[in-house]
Design a protein around this motif. Structure first.
Motif, PDB file in Angstrom:
ATOM      1  N   ILE A 361      93.696  97.546  16.380  1.00 39.38           N
ATOM      2  CA  ILE A 361      94.615  96.418  16.509  1.00 39.38           C
ATOM      3  C   ILE A 361      94.021  95.254  15.738  1.00 39.38           C
ATOM      4  O   ILE A 361      92.882  94.850  15.988  1.00 39.38           O
ATOM      5  N   THR A 362      94.772  94.738  14.782  1.00 36.86           N
ATOM      6  CA  THR A 362      94.270  93.704  13.882  1.00 36.86           C
ATOM      7  C   THR A 362      95.078  92.420  14.046  1.00 36.86           C
ATOM      8  O   THR A 362      96.281  92.407  13.797  1.00 36.86           O
ATOM      9  N   GLY A 363      94.427  91.347  14.429  1.00 36.26           N
ATOM     10  CA  GLY A 363      95.092  90.055  14.553  1.00 36.26           C
ATOM     11  C   GLY A 363      94.836  89.133  13.384  1.00 36.26           C
ATOM     12  O   GLY A 363      95.295  87.987  13.369  1.00 36.26           O
ATOM     13  N   ASN A 364      94.109  89.625  12.378  1.00 39.21           N
ATOM     14  CA  ASN A 364      93.770  88.787  11.221  1.00 39.21           C
ATOM     15  C   ASN A 364      94.152  89.481   9.909  1.00 39.21           C
ATOM     16  O   ASN A 364      93.424  89.412   8.922  1.00 39.21           O
ATOM     17  N   TYR A 365      95.314  90.128   9.900  1.00 40.35           N
ATOM     18  CA  TYR A 365      95.692  90.927   8.737  1.00 40.35           C
ATOM     19  C   TYR A 365      95.959  90.067   7.507  1.00 40.35           C
ATOM     20  O   TYR A 365      95.689  90.475   6.383  1.00 40.35           O
ATOM     21  N   GLY A 366      96.494  88.871   7.682  1.00 43.16           N
ATOM     22  CA  GLY A 366      96.757  87.997   6.529  1.00 43.16           C
ATOM     23  C   GLY A 366      97.944  88.493   5.734  1.00 43.16           C
ATOM     24  O   GLY A 366      98.970  88.873   6.279  1.00 43.16           O
ATOM     25  N   SER A 367      97.824  88.482   4.395  1.00 50.09           N
ATOM     26  CA  SER A 367      98.871  88.955   3.491  1.00 50.09           C
ATOM     27  C   SER A 367     100.210  88.291   3.788  1.00 50.09           C
ATOM     28  O   SER A 367     101.162  88.915   4.248  1.00 50.09           O
ATOM     29  N   HIS A 368     100.302  86.984   3.494  1.00 52.93           N
ATOM     30  CA  HIS A 368     101.512  86.222   3.789  1.00 52.93           C
ATOM     31  C   HIS A 368     102.500  86.251   2.624  1.00 52.93           C
ATOM     32  O   HIS A 368     102.120  86.425   1.467  1.00 52.93           O
ATOM     33  N   ALA A 369     103.773  86.046   2.974  1.00 52.13           N
ATOM     34  CA  ALA A 369     104.819  86.025   1.948  1.00 52.13           C
ATOM     35  C   ALA A 369     104.594  84.875   0.969  1.00 52.13           C
ATOM     36  O   ALA A 369     104.792  85.013  -0.233  1.00 52.13           O
ATOM     37  N   ASP A 370     104.210  83.715   1.499  1.00 48.44           N
ATOM     38  CA  ASP A 370     103.912  82.550   0.674  1.00 48.44           C
ATOM     39  C   ASP A 370     103.105  81.585   1.533  1.00 48.44           C
ATOM     40  O   ASP A 370     102.647  81.941   2.626  1.00 48.44           O
ATOM     41  N   LYS A 371     102.926  80.370   1.055  1.00 51.41           N
ATOM     42  CA  LYS A 371     102.107  79.393   1.782  1.00 51.41           C
ATOM     43  C   LYS A 371     102.917  78.565   2.780  1.00 51.41           C
ATOM     44  O   LYS A 371     102.382  77.634   3.393  1.00 51.41           O
ATOM     45  N   ASN A 372     104.171  78.896   2.962  1.00 43.17           N
ATOM     46  CA  ASN A 372     105.038  78.091   3.826  1.00 43.17           C
ATOM     47  C   ASN A 372     105.117  78.607   5.258  1.00 43.17           C
ATOM     48  O   ASN A 372     105.921  78.124   6.044  1.00 43.17           O
ATOM     49  N   TYR A 373     104.292  79.580   5.604  1.00 46.00           N
ATOM     50  CA  TYR A 373     104.337  80.109   6.967  1.00 46.00           C
ATOM     51  C   TYR A 373     103.847  79.059   7.965  1.00 46.00           C
ATOM     52  O   TYR A 373     103.077  78.153   7.632  1.00 46.00           O
ATOM     53  N   ASP A 374     104.302  79.188   9.199  1.00 47.21           N
ATOM     54  CA  ASP A 374     103.967  78.245  10.267  1.00 47.21           C
ATOM     55  C   ASP A 374     102.681  78.687  10.958  1.00 47.21           C
ATOM     56  O   ASP A 374     102.659  79.735  11.607  1.00 47.21           O
ATOM     57  N   PRO A 375     101.589  77.917  10.860  1.00 44.72           N
ATOM     58  CA  PRO A 375     100.325  78.320  11.499  1.00 44.72           C
ATOM     59  C   PRO A 375     100.402  78.319  13.021  1.00 44.72           C
ATOM     60  O   PRO A 375      99.513  78.851  13.686  1.00 44.72           O
ATOM     61  N   ASN A 376     101.449  77.732  13.570  1.00 39.02           N
ATOM     62  CA  ASN A 376     101.639  77.747  15.024  1.00 39.02           C
ATOM     63  C   ASN A 376     102.489  78.931  15.487  1.00 39.02           C
ATOM     64  O   ASN A 376     102.717  79.095  16.694  1.00 39.02           O
ATOM     65  N   ALA A 377     102.957  79.733  14.559  1.00 42.68           N
ATOM     66  CA  ALA A 377     103.754  80.912  14.918  1.00 42.68           C
ATOM     67  C   ALA A 377     102.807  82.065  15.246  1.00 42.68           C
ATOM     68  O   ALA A 377     102.361  82.805  14.364  1.00 42.68           O
ATOM     69  N   LEU A 378     102.495  82.193  16.522  1.00 46.88           N
ATOM     70  CA  LEU A 378     101.548  83.214  16.965  1.00 46.88           C
ATOM     71  C   LEU A 378     102.310  84.447  17.469  1.00 46.88           C
ATOM     72  O   LEU A 378     103.312  84.326  18.169  1.00 46.88           O
ATOM     73  N   PRO A 379     101.840  85.622  17.136  1.00 42.68           N
ATOM     74  CA  PRO A 379     102.503  86.842  17.595  1.00 42.68           C
ATOM     75  C   PRO A 379     102.179  87.137  19.058  1.00 42.68           C
ATOM     76  O   PRO A 379     101.128  86.750  19.569  1.00 42.68           O
TER      77      PRO A 379
END
Length: 481
Positions: A361-379
């Protein structure tokens, strides 16, 4: 007297010749009858499907040539355009006989079956002009390979109802090496095509086929529902890039059964959109059952949940799974910025041979679509259940990494025996930011997964009810050509 004897001998020879001719004629007639009978048998076939069709034609009827060299894209398009008139009259079927049928991308229609003979091979064209470019998926916001659009899949369809791609184990060969080279050299302007992609569609069957060397993902149902993928063999080099096997993506009510996959990426990858785009689109994947899957993928997972899971993944049931020489058994991939959830996951009766990790189980996978992701959007990762499993020659039992201040909860592992490899890690379990329980697990799990004892917990939960897709009974379809 001599003359009489000669006459007698001539009559005898004539009689022998006559008998020989009669025997020859009888034998030839018998062979012709057998040939006709054989031809009649070869020209009829049966298969099981969600629906049978009232009208059937062959690709040869529209100028198709199966020599492996003639381009048949227009023949497929013409045949499908012709068959479109029968949608409300019992539906239609396009039969692809034995041969090698070179083609570019073509689109399917509703109430339609594409059927491949056992000796039929669809060869994907390596001419980029044969692959139209379309917009990125709205739940991804960009192409998977590049920021631009994407090449249409070889077999494509959108907004369809009742569509079947099947055969007598016929073959679809993506001839992917050309695309892999372009990808590695970073020469692509658009995302590579998949072999089969159906979008915004309902009642889908993909069955009894062999898929080879896809340019990228093999089977990609997306924004669709009521899907059966059964009896599929998928083969690609284990180092080929992103040749995922089956990727249900923002789909509902799916059944994947009796599939054998060798690939360069995850054998089954469950997805639902990427970062802020997937959160906004908000279309989860749910009600998925996976049975009798065999996977070989030395650098990826048997079953992966994510990493694009921003629309949510819920109620996944996997059972009777075999993994051989595969990097990990079950892997959950997510990261800060993904949002969404992976919950109510159930796996039972899984056998693993020669693995790097049994569980990851990986919570630090990264690989974002772009730099506009919300850092407060936690899974949200919770209610993950693994039970009744055996693994051998494993380098590390588990690597379970949650997110700081966002622990992954409700992890349950029971009746699991993992035999470690000779050069296994000295610490078989690593855990952080997780919560859960175990029972009957060997080697002893990490402290964040305390052993509850056999008396307190016999087995982690696995649902006893059936999903709606299991209630669907296939019909036996019979055709003569």
């Amino acid at each position: 007297m001599e003359l009489l004897w000669k006459s007698h001998m001539n009559m005898k020879i004539h009689a022998i010749k006559l008998v020989y001719i009669l025997l020859l004629v009888t034998l030839m007639s018998s062979k012709v009858a057998e040939s006709r009978k054989s031809k009649m048998i070869r020209s009829s076939f049966e298969y099981n499907a969600i629906n049978c069709r009232a009208h059937s034609v062959s690709i040869k009827d529209f100028g198709g040539v199966g020599d492996g060299k003639t381009l048949n894209t227009k023949a497929f398009e013409s045949a499908i355009n012709h068959l479109n008139q029968y949608g409300s009259e019992g539906g239609s079927q396009l039969y692809v006989p034995a041969g090698k049928w070179l083609t570019g991308s073509f689109s399917l229609i509703s109430h339609f079956t594409l059927y491949l003979n056992k000796d039929a091979v669809l060869l994907a064209s390596q001419d980029m002009n044969e692959w139209p470019v379309i917009k990125p998926l709205p739940s991804y916001g960009r192409g998977r390979d590049t920021a631009g659009g994407r090449y249409t899949s070889l077999i494509f369809g959108t907004n369809l109802t009742d569509v079947i791609v099947t055969g007598d184990n016929g073959t679809i060969d993506g001839q992917g090496s050309f695309w892999w080279q372009q990808f590695h050299m970073k020469k692509l302007k658009y995302t590579r095509p998949y072999l089969i992609e159906l979008m915004f569609s309902d009642s889908i069957q993909i069955s009894n086929l062999t898929l080879l060397n896809s340019p990228s993902w093999n089977i990609h149902p997306v924004y669709s529902s009521n899907i059966i993928v059964k009896g599929i063999t998928i083969i690609a080099p284990v180092r080929s890039p992103n040749t995922d096997g089956i990727n249900p993506d923002s789909c509902t009510n799916i059944k994947i059964e009796d599939c054998y996959i060798v690939s360069g990426d995850d054998c089954v990858a469950v997805k639902s959109g990427w970062d802020e785009y997937g959160i906004k689109f908000g279309w989860p994947t749910k009600q998925l059952v996976i049975r009798r899957l065999t996977c070989i993928s030395p650098y990826s997972a048997t079953i992966a949940l994510g990493s694009e899971m921003s629309g949510g993944i819920q109620d996944v049931r996997a059972e009777d799974i075999t993994a051989v020489h595969t990097e990990s058994g079950i892997r959950i991939k997510t990261a800060v910025g993904r949002g969404g959830y992976v919950k109510d996951i159930y796996v039972q009766r899984m056998t693993m041979h020669t693995m790097k990790w049994a569980f990851w189980i990986t919570g630090n996978y990264g690989s974002h679509a772009d730099k506009n992701y919300d850092p407060n959007a936690l899974p949200e990762i919770r209610n993950i259940n693994y039970r009744d499993m055996k693994a051998e020659n494993v380098s590390m039992a588990a690597r379970l990494e949650g997110i700081s201040n966002d622990p992954f909860t409700g992890i349950c592992i029971s009746n699991v025996t993992i035999s470690m490899a000779a050069k296994a890690k000295k610490q078989p379990w690593t855990c952080n930011d997780i919560e859960g329980i175990t029972s009957g697990v060997s080697p002893k799990p990490c402290g964040l997964l305390p052993d509850q004892g056999i008396k307190k917990i016999k087995a982690c939960h696995f649902p006893s009810d059936y999903l709606p897709i299991d209630m669907l009974e296939l019909q036996k379809c019979s055709y003569s050509l």
